[in-house]
Design a protein around this motif. Structure first.
Motif, short mmCIF file in Angstrom:
data_model
loop_
_atom_site.label_atom_id
_atom_site.label_comp_id
_atom_site.label_asym_id
_atom_site.label_seq_id
_atom_site.Cartn_x
_atom_site.Cartn_y
_atom_site.Cartn_z
N MET A 1 -81.42 -76.16 15.80
CA MET A 1 -81.30 -74.83 15.20
C MET A 1 -82.58 -74.38 14.49
N ILE A 2 -83.45 -75.32 14.19
CA ILE A 2 -84.69 -74.96 13.49
C ILE A 2 -85.75 -74.42 14.43
N GLU A 3 -85.47 -74.40 15.72
CA GLU A 3 -86.50 -74.06 16.70
C GLU A 3 -87.09 -72.67 16.49
N ARG A 4 -86.27 -71.68 16.12
CA ARG A 4 -86.80 -70.34 15.91
C ARG A 4 -87.83 -70.32 14.79
N HIS A 5 -87.58 -71.10 13.77
CA HIS A 5 -88.53 -71.18 12.65
C HIS A 5 -89.85 -71.78 13.11
N LEU A 6 -89.78 -72.83 13.91
CA LEU A 6 -90.99 -73.46 14.41
C LEU A 6 -91.73 -72.53 15.38
N ILE A 7 -91.00 -71.81 16.23
CA ILE A 7 -91.63 -70.86 17.14
C ILE A 7 -92.35 -69.78 16.35
N ARG A 8 -91.71 -69.30 15.28
CA ARG A 8 -92.32 -68.26 14.44
C ARG A 8 -93.65 -68.73 13.87
N ILE A 9 -93.69 -69.96 13.37
CA ILE A 9 -94.93 -70.49 12.81
C ILE A 9 -95.97 -70.69 13.90
N LYS A 10 -95.57 -71.31 15.01
CA LYS A 10 -96.52 -71.65 16.07
C LYS A 10 -97.08 -70.41 16.76
N ALA A 11 -96.39 -69.29 16.67
CA ALA A 11 -96.91 -68.06 17.27
C ALA A 11 -98.20 -67.62 16.59
N ARG A 12 -98.40 -68.05 15.35
CA ARG A 12 -99.59 -67.65 14.59
C ARG A 12 -100.51 -68.81 14.24
N HIS A 13 -99.94 -70.01 14.12
CA HIS A 13 -100.71 -71.16 13.64
C HIS A 13 -100.36 -72.40 14.46
N SER A 14 -101.31 -73.28 14.62
CA SER A 14 -101.03 -74.57 15.25
C SER A 14 -100.31 -75.48 14.26
N LEU A 15 -99.54 -76.42 14.80
CA LEU A 15 -98.89 -77.44 13.98
C LEU A 15 -99.16 -78.80 14.59
N SER A 16 -99.53 -79.76 13.76
CA SER A 16 -99.65 -81.13 14.24
C SER A 16 -98.24 -81.72 14.38
N MET A 17 -98.15 -82.84 15.06
CA MET A 17 -96.85 -83.49 15.20
C MET A 17 -96.31 -83.90 13.84
N ASP A 18 -97.18 -84.39 12.95
CA ASP A 18 -96.74 -84.78 11.61
C ASP A 18 -96.23 -83.58 10.83
N GLU A 19 -96.94 -82.45 10.95
CA GLU A 19 -96.51 -81.25 10.23
C GLU A 19 -95.17 -80.75 10.75
N GLU A 20 -95.00 -80.75 12.06
CA GLU A 20 -93.73 -80.31 12.63
C GLU A 20 -92.59 -81.21 12.17
N GLN A 21 -92.83 -82.50 12.16
CA GLN A 21 -91.78 -83.42 11.72
C GLN A 21 -91.45 -83.22 10.24
N ALA A 22 -92.47 -82.94 9.44
CA ALA A 22 -92.24 -82.70 8.01
C ALA A 22 -91.35 -81.48 7.81
N ILE A 23 -91.54 -80.45 8.63
CA ILE A 23 -90.69 -79.25 8.52
C ILE A 23 -89.27 -79.58 8.96
N ARG A 24 -89.15 -80.33 10.04
CA ARG A 24 -87.80 -80.71 10.50
C ARG A 24 -87.08 -81.51 9.43
N ASP A 25 -87.80 -82.40 8.76
CA ASP A 25 -87.18 -83.23 7.73
C ASP A 25 -86.83 -82.42 6.48
N LEU A 26 -87.48 -81.28 6.32
CA LEU A 26 -87.26 -80.45 5.13
C LEU A 26 -85.90 -79.79 5.12
N VAL A 27 -85.38 -79.46 6.31
CA VAL A 27 -84.24 -78.53 6.42
C VAL A 27 -82.91 -79.29 6.46
#
Length: 238
Positions: A1-27
């Protein structure tokens, strides 16, 4: 369900694998909320911020005489009240426009994230600045655009924001009746009805029972003198 949030960020900024995982762990685990539910009330103490995973929310303020002004619409992937992380209370309410799926992210978790991942802190700071940019554009509409221009600008904005998160920006459910559109656009419901008929007759937009179909995006942009630059669709890496 967090995919839309990640797509929103990635549309403007790159994310490393560690950063993406940190966001997933946040929610935390999501919850479902029916339409027309107030999820944040003006003045209440807040220890978490709302991440919208699916559906549409709005921010609004009520006047003592019962009049209402909707000040922003949020789409899937948005943090509706990330600014509450520092403010701790809001001067407005937040309500679901459609059935929604959302997650309440504790402020303590956000604090730890931005301390451990400073770049993510900058990306979320960008997000609150983007909210401010959109609010200024809404102010412009209320102060300077015609009734038809206000409606056109609103649907142009929604088109670009939905397309950015890989949703259909041409046909979508907004979930707002004409009275709620009036509350967002500083108009009466009767004026909204007449203006929607005008846009339909000009084959620009069809809106029926909360369902929007954009018939001619370029025509709407011309009518509103719409420039999507305030959405920072091509933001530089931070």
């Amino acid at each position: 369900m967090i995919e839309r949030h990640l797509i929103r960020i990635k549309a403007r900024h790159s994310l490393s694998m560690d950063e993406e995982q940190a966001i997933r762990d946040l929610v935390p685990a999501p919850r479902h909320v029916p339409r027309n539910s107030v999820i944040v009330r003006e003045g209440e103490r807040l220890e978490a911020s709302t991440l919208l995973l699916d559906g549409l929310l709005c921010r609004y303020k009520d006047m003592p005489d019962g009049k209402r002004q909707i000040t922003q619409i949020h789409v899937a992937g948005d943090f509706a009240d990330l600014h509450a992380f520092t403010l701790k209370r809001l001067e407005h309410n937040i309500m679901t426009l459609t059935d929604c799926t959302l997650s309440r992210v504790p402020h303590e978790s956000i604090r730890i994230l931005v301390e451990q991942q400073p770049r993510l802190g900058r990306l979320y700071w960008f997000s609150t600045n983007l909210d401010a940019s959109m609010n200024r554009e809404w102010e412009l509409s209320l102060g300077q655009r015609s009734a038809a221009g206000r409606l056109a600008a609103l649907f142009c904005e929604l088109h670009y924001r939905l397309a950015m998160i890989e949703m259909d920006g041409e046909r979508f459910s907004l979930g707002m009746n004409q009275a709620q559109l009036a509350d967002a656009l500083g108009m009466t419901a009767v004026h909204v009805n007449r203006t929607l008929r005008l846009l339909r007759d000009q084959k620009l937009l069809d809106y029926h029972r909360g369902e929007a179909t954009i018939l001619d995006l370029k025509g709407l942009e011309t009518l509103a003198e719409f420039d999507p630059g305030y959405l920072y669709l091509d933001a530089d890496p931070l």
